[in-house]
Design a protein around this motif. Sequence first.
Motif, PDB file in Angstrom:
ATOM      1  N   PHE A  38       0.854  -1.189   0.000  1.00  0.00           N
ATOM      2  CA  PHE A  38       0.000   0.000   0.000  1.00  0.00           C
ATOM      3  C   PHE A  38       0.892   1.242   0.000  1.00  0.00           C
ATOM      4  CE2 PHE A  38      -2.676  -3.166   2.308  1.00  0.00           C
ATOM      5  CZ  PHE A  38      -3.715  -3.240   1.399  1.00  0.00           C
ATOM      6  N   PRO A  39       1.636   1.467  -1.067  1.00  0.00           N
ATOM      7  CA  PRO A  39       2.580   2.590  -1.091  1.00  0.00           C
ATOM      8  C   PRO A  39       1.865   3.938  -0.992  1.00  0.00           C
ATOM      9  CG  PRO A  39       2.325   1.657  -3.297  1.00  0.00           C
ATOM     10  CD  PRO A  39       1.585   0.756  -2.364  1.00  0.00           C
ATOM     11  N   SER A  40       1.966   4.558   0.166  1.00  0.00           N
ATOM     12  CA  SER A  40       1.313   5.844   0.388  1.00  0.00           C
ATOM     13  C   SER A  40       2.056   6.562   1.507  1.00  0.00           C
ATOM     14  CB  SER A  40      -0.164   5.634   0.731  1.00  0.00           C
ATOM     15  OG  SER A  40      -0.865   6.842   0.654  1.00  0.00           O
ATOM     16  N   GLY A  41       1.482   7.657   2.001  1.00  0.00           N
ATOM     17  CA  GLY A  41       2.201   8.485   2.953  1.00  0.00           C
ATOM     18  C   GLY A  41       1.845   8.269   4.393  1.00  0.00           C
ATOM     19  N   PHE A  42       1.229   7.148   4.744  1.00  0.00           N
ATOM     20  CA  PHE A  42       0.827   6.913   6.127  1.00  0.00           C
ATOM     21  C   PHE A  42       2.030   6.615   7.012  1.00  0.00           C
ATOM     22  CE2 PHE A  42       0.253   2.879   3.796  1.00  0.00           C
ATOM     23  CZ  PHE A  42       1.150   2.070   4.473  1.00  0.00           C
ATOM     24  N   THR A  43       1.783   6.698   8.320  1.00  0.00           N
ATOM     25  CA  THR A  43       2.783   6.356   9.325  1.00  0.00           C
ATOM     26  C   THR A  43       2.432   5.000   9.928  1.00  0.00           C
ATOM     27  OG1 THR A  43       3.201   8.669   9.884  1.00  0.00           O
ATOM     28  CG2 THR A  43       3.817   7.017  11.527  1.00  0.00           C
ATOM     29  N   THR A  44       3.383   4.098   9.958  1.00  0.00           N
ATOM     30  CA  THR A  44       3.140   2.777  10.532  1.00  0.00           C
ATOM     31  C   THR A  44       3.440   2.805  12.019  1.00  0.00           C
ATOM     32  OG1 THR A  44       3.808   1.757   8.445  1.00  0.00           O
ATOM     33  CG2 THR A  44       3.681   0.337  10.362  1.00  0.00           C
ATOM     34  N   LEU A  45       2.486   2.368  12.819  1.00  0.00           N
ATOM     35  CA  LEU A  45       2.663   2.279  14.262  1.00  0.00           C
ATOM     36  C   LEU A  45       2.943   0.818  14.615  1.00  0.00           C
ATOM     37  CD1 LEU A  45      -0.254   4.573  15.518  1.00  0.00           C
ATOM     38  CD2 LEU A  45       2.101   5.189  14.940  1.00  0.00           C
ATOM     39  N   GLU A  46       4.203   0.485  14.695  1.00  0.00           N
ATOM     40  CA  GLU A  46       4.603  -0.879  15.015  1.00  0.00           C
ATOM     41  C   GLU A  46       4.650  -1.041  16.530  1.00  0.00           C
ATOM     42  OE1 GLU A  46       8.467  -3.724  14.374  1.00  0.00           O
ATOM     43  OE2 GLU A  46       7.920  -2.434  12.679  1.00  0.00           O
ATOM     44  N   TYR A  47       3.443  -1.049  17.117  1.00  0.00           N
ATOM     45  CA  TYR A  47       3.305  -1.081  18.563  1.00  0.00           C
ATOM     46  C   TYR A  47       2.639  -2.353  19.062  1.00  0.00           C
ATOM     47  CZ  TYR A  47       4.201   4.005  18.373  1.00  0.00           C
ATOM     48  OH  TYR A  47       4.754   5.244  18.168  1.00  0.00           O
ATOM     49  N   GLY A  48       2.271  -3.260  18.161  1.00  0.00           N
ATOM     50  CA  GLY A  48       1.491  -4.428  18.550  1.00  0.00           C
ATOM     51  C   GLY A  48       0.046  -4.266  18.111  1.00  0.00           C
ATOM     52  N   LEU A  49      -0.740  -5.333  18.234  1.00  0.00           N
ATOM     53  CA  LEU A  49      -2.135  -5.305  17.816  1.00  0.00           C
ATOM     54  C   LEU A  49      -3.040  -5.219  19.045  1.00  0.00           C
ATOM     55  CD1 LEU A  49      -2.163  -7.943  14.935  1.00  0.00           C
ATOM     56  CD2 LEU A  49      -1.858  -5.466  14.811  1.00  0.00           C
ATOM     57  N   PRO A  50      -3.928  -4.216  19.086  1.00  0.00           N
ATOM     58  CA  PRO A  50      -4.773  -4.014  20.279  1.00  0.00           C
ATOM     59  C   PRO A  50      -5.610  -5.226  20.659  1.00  0.00           C
ATOM     60  CG  PRO A  50      -4.873  -2.102  18.829  1.00  0.00           C
ATOM     61  CD  PRO A  50      -4.121  -3.168  18.079  1.00  0.00           C
ATOM     62  N   ARG A  51      -6.094  -5.980  19.660  1.00  0.00           N
ATOM     63  CA  ARG A  51      -6.972  -7.098  19.992  1.00  0.00           C
ATOM     64  C   ARG A  51      -6.248  -8.183  20.769  1.00  0.00           C
ATOM     65  NH1 ARG A  51      -7.816  -9.568  13.878  1.00  0.00           N
ATOM     66  NH2 ARG A  51      -5.872 -10.747  13.715  1.00  0.00           N
ATOM     67  N   ASN A  52      -4.907  -8.176  20.738  1.00  0.00           N
ATOM     68  CA  ASN A  52      -4.137  -9.194  21.452  1.00  0.00           C
ATOM     69  C   ASN A  52      -3.827  -8.805  22.892  1.00  0.00           C
ATOM     70  OD1 ASN A  52      -4.111 -10.765  19.152  1.00  0.00           O
ATOM     71  ND2 ASN A  52      -2.114 -10.028  18.456  1.00  0.00           N
ATOM     72  N   ASP A  53      -4.172  -7.567  23.291  1.00  0.00           N
ATOM     73  CA  ASP A  53      -3.897  -7.156  24.666  1.00  0.00           C
ATOM     74  C   ASP A  53      -4.550  -8.081  25.677  1.00  0.00           C
ATOM     75  OD1 ASP A  53      -2.445  -5.047  23.722  1.00  0.00           O
ATOM     76  OD2 ASP A  53      -3.932  -3.503  24.183  1.00  0.00           O
ATOM     77  N   VAL A  54      -5.726  -8.559  25.344  1.00  0.00           N
ATOM     78  CA  VAL A  54      -6.473  -9.397  26.276  1.00  0.00           C
ATOM     79  C   VAL A  54      -5.725 -10.690  26.603  1.00  0.00           C
ATOM     80  CG1 VAL A  54      -7.785 -10.611  24.482  1.00  0.00           C
ATOM     81  CG2 VAL A  54      -8.770 -10.330  26.754  1.00  0.00           C
ATOM     82  N   PHE A  55      -4.889 -11.160  25.701  1.00  0.00           N
ATOM     83  CA  PHE A  55      -4.158 -12.400  25.952  1.00  0.00           C
ATOM     84  C   PHE A  55      -3.152 -12.228  27.092  1.00  0.00           C
ATOM     85  CE2 PHE A  55      -4.857 -13.466  21.229  1.00  0.00           C
ATOM     86  CZ  PHE A  55      -6.057 -14.076  21.533  1.00  0.00           C
ATOM     87  N   ALA A  56      -2.607 -11.018  27.217  1.00  0.00           N
ATOM     88  CA  ALA A  56      -1.630 -10.772  28.274  1.00  0.00           C
ATOM     89  C   ALA A  56      -2.286 -10.442  29.608  1.00  0.00           C
ATOM     90  CB  ALA A  56      -0.700  -9.629  27.859  1.00  0.00           C
ATOM     91  N   ARG A  57      -3.580 -10.113  29.580  1.00  0.00           N
ATOM     92  CA  ARG A  57      -4.251  -9.663  30.792  1.00  0.00           C
ATOM     93  C   ARG A  57      -5.219 -10.682  31.374  1.00  0.00           C
ATOM     94  NH1 ARG A  57      -5.815  -3.354  29.503  1.00  0.00           N
ATOM     95  NH2 ARG A  57      -3.679  -2.622  29.083  1.00  0.00           N
ATOM     96  N   ALA A  58      -5.586 -11.683  30.618  1.00  0.00           N
ATOM     97  CA  ALA A  58      -6.576 -12.656  31.088  1.00  0.00           C
ATOM     98  C   ALA A  58      -6.018 -13.490  32.236  1.00  0.00           C
ATOM     99  CB  ALA A  58      -6.995 -13.562  29.937  1.00  0.00           C
ATOM    100  N   THR A  59      -6.921 -13.999  33.066  1.00  0.00           N
ATOM    101  CA  THR A  59      -6.554 -14.816  34.218  1.00  0.00           C
ATOM    102  C   THR A  59      -7.153 -16.210  34.079  1.00  0.00           C
ATOM    103  OG1 THR A  59      -8.514 -14.214  35.491  1.00  0.00           O
ATOM    104  CG2 THR A  59      -6.620 -12.729  35.632  1.00  0.00           C
ATOM    105  N   SER A  60      -6.739 -17.091  34.962  1.00  0.00           N
ATOM    106  CA  SER A  60      -7.289 -18.444  34.976  1.00  0.00           C
ATOM    107  C   SER A  60      -8.787 -18.433  35.252  1.00  0.00           C
ATOM    108  CB  SER A  60      -6.574 -19.296  36.028  1.00  0.00           C
ATOM    109  OG  SER A  60      -5.207 -19.463  35.688  1.00  0.00           O
ATOM    110  N   ALA A  61      -9.251 -17.474  36.037  1.00  0.00           N
ATOM    111  CA  ALA A  61     -10.682 -17.360  36.293  1.00  0.00           C
ATOM    112  C   ALA A  61     -11.430 -17.011  35.015  1.00  0.00           C
ATOM    113  CB  ALA A  61     -10.940 -16.306  37.371  1.00  0.00           C
TER     114      ALA A  61
END
Length: 751
Positions: free
Chosen positions: A497-520
């Motif tokens: 997608f050659p254009s003038g956008f800025t890439t935010l290589e910070y991770g994917l928000p939908r995966n945050d839950v994987f790091a925060r979930a508990t056994s409960a």
Amino acid sequence: MPRFSVIVPAYKVQAYLEECLTSVLEQSYTDVEVIAVDDCSPDACGALIDEAAARDPRVRPLHLPHNVGLGPARNAGLELATGDYLLFLDGDDTLTPDALRDLADRLKATSEPDVLVFDYARTYWTGRTVRNQLADLLTEEGPAPFRLDDRPGLLSLLMVVWNKAYRREFVERAGFVFPPGYYEDTAWTFPVLLTADTLATLDRVCVHYRQRRQGSILVSTSRRHFDVFDQYDRVFAHLDARPELDRWRPVLFRRMVDHLATVYGRRGRLPRDSRAEFLRLARAHYRRHRVPGAPLGARHLLIGLGSHRIYRALSLASGLVRRARRLAAGAGRRLTAAALRTHYRIQLRLPLRADRAVFTRDEGGRYGCNPGALESAFRNLVPHIRTAWIARPEHHHTVPLATRRLRPDSAAYWTALARSKYLVHNDDFGPGVVKRTGQILIQTRQGTPLKRMGLDLRDRPAAARTADAGRMLRSADSWDFVLSGNRHSTLVWERVFPSGFTTLEYGLPRNDVFARATSADVARLRQTMGIPEGSVAILYAPTFRDYRRDHRPALDPERLLHRLGPRFVLLTRSHPSFGEPLARTTGDRVIDVSDHPSVEAVCLASDALVTDFSSLMFDYANLDRPVVVYADDWEAYEATRGTYFDVRDFPPGAVARDEEELADIFATGHWCGSRSQQRRRAFRERFCPHDDGRAAERIVRRVVFGENAWLPSVVPPAGRHPVPPAMAGGPTAPLTTVPVPGSRAPVAERL
């Protein structure tokens, strides 16, 4: 004695017969005999039947000495049938995959009814497939089996023989046979349904009804269409011989009138010089079988009066009324569209609202994915910015109560798109949306790309037909930020997608839950999904295939589970483009989770993932749970869609190339062995460097507060401790709600 006898008459269908027979012989349910009747066909049908019989002993060939027609040919097959149930399949139609298995399961579940009615879809030579419009009549809700009095609407279905399974004992006891001539299904189907003591339905497409471009008798011009009169005489003779069925006479009379009017009204069926004669005979049948109190619609006037002129006048008047209504409706829609366009142009001239953000995904889909995770982060981190979610009405219930709901193409929708400062999407807002100066558009994308995307689709045969390079580039020119989970994604997005956008290589928000979930959270999710305690839950989630029209699953869930033993259960999740579950039968061990609103929740509830080329493998790797790649059609997929690397050479775990190898991987424990762990560790380090649970926070801070905003440092994969799977964590934790840092609700509740 086989479970099913499938009777296939063949006459001048040599181009389709092999596909027809193969669709039966390659069914996952194999307890079947095929009685293939060569109706003295002048083409190669007889030879094709003999060849099929030589390859498979379940094929019983029958060659008739002279052509007798479709009905008598079926009767000849009936005389040889030995199965518990009879199925009829025309030589140019096909059974859908696993149809016989589902029929057998439904017959067993409904106590072996006399007749089981199932669904079909018309398949056109253009490749289009359209399901029966009256499919709602086949609902499996309510008691079963039942009598026709309980579901009289079944008489409204297309009166064909091949959308039903018939108990052979019932057919033989009642003495049903097919009459000669055209429309032979009419004189069979009505009496069968009226006589059956027990009926059941299967809400599933089991037959693909081929709509031939040429050669169908329904579009042929012939006096043989006069046979329809004899067929209805036979139907009413059946009623005359059984007074207890007389209550059905009004229904059948209406069906007869509609049928005769259809034959007469369809251009090309009747020779021009025979139309008046047909109408005279139709009038005689109307008067012979008329029931007092019959309605007097246009079709009844046509048949009852035998006057084409009156019919034409009424049809013209009715057509004018319908046309006027359509014009009025069209004018109303155009007026509404014009008003909305004017409204949007006005809103574009009003000031932007810096405290507004609008989110959506998948053309107005349900709340979730990366846009959903970002919307939640906006509400928690910058509460002064009011958020809205665009969703079709059927998905409004998935949107959090604190978030405003917008319906696509409404006045509020266009206002939000014109005046909100922040626009977030994982796809494309469409050509009618104008990106204003000062607006910030965040393109989240839909995961880490394994399959080729963007401009790389131009030379791919399976995807090039839908890859509009110009449209893609115009859309990319409106992006301010593109989200990326890793260096691989960053390089791909900026190149395709050659254009003038800025890439935010910070991770994917939908995966945050994987790091925060508990056994409960895991325990709660498994309980709500019905996963038996102590079992190993394998999530099977394949992607779609551009090069295939059907979505036949690459493995048989029941066969796999039979190999693995009672400890394992299978969670099946079909791709959104499939439109139907991967597994036809569900229960304690096969659980369909396709409709679950959150794929992240399904991942948390599972113990392992089996997938092919889906980007879900990159997200799932964050859980540090076993992943098995099932690449049974790698060569075909690579040739048609193409991938950015050979996942077999750098997999997140074990690799299976066929179902036998997949079963062995689980049976031997290789799926969770040390070699698989080493592969998964390397895969996580390469593709999950930023998914530490704070990706959404980094993105919101960068977008809202600018380049100088403070961003949380990244915890490397080796320093993360995602929640373990239930099967590895021993007894599950108590079902308590554990708050997640930075959120207002437990993970299980938010999922």
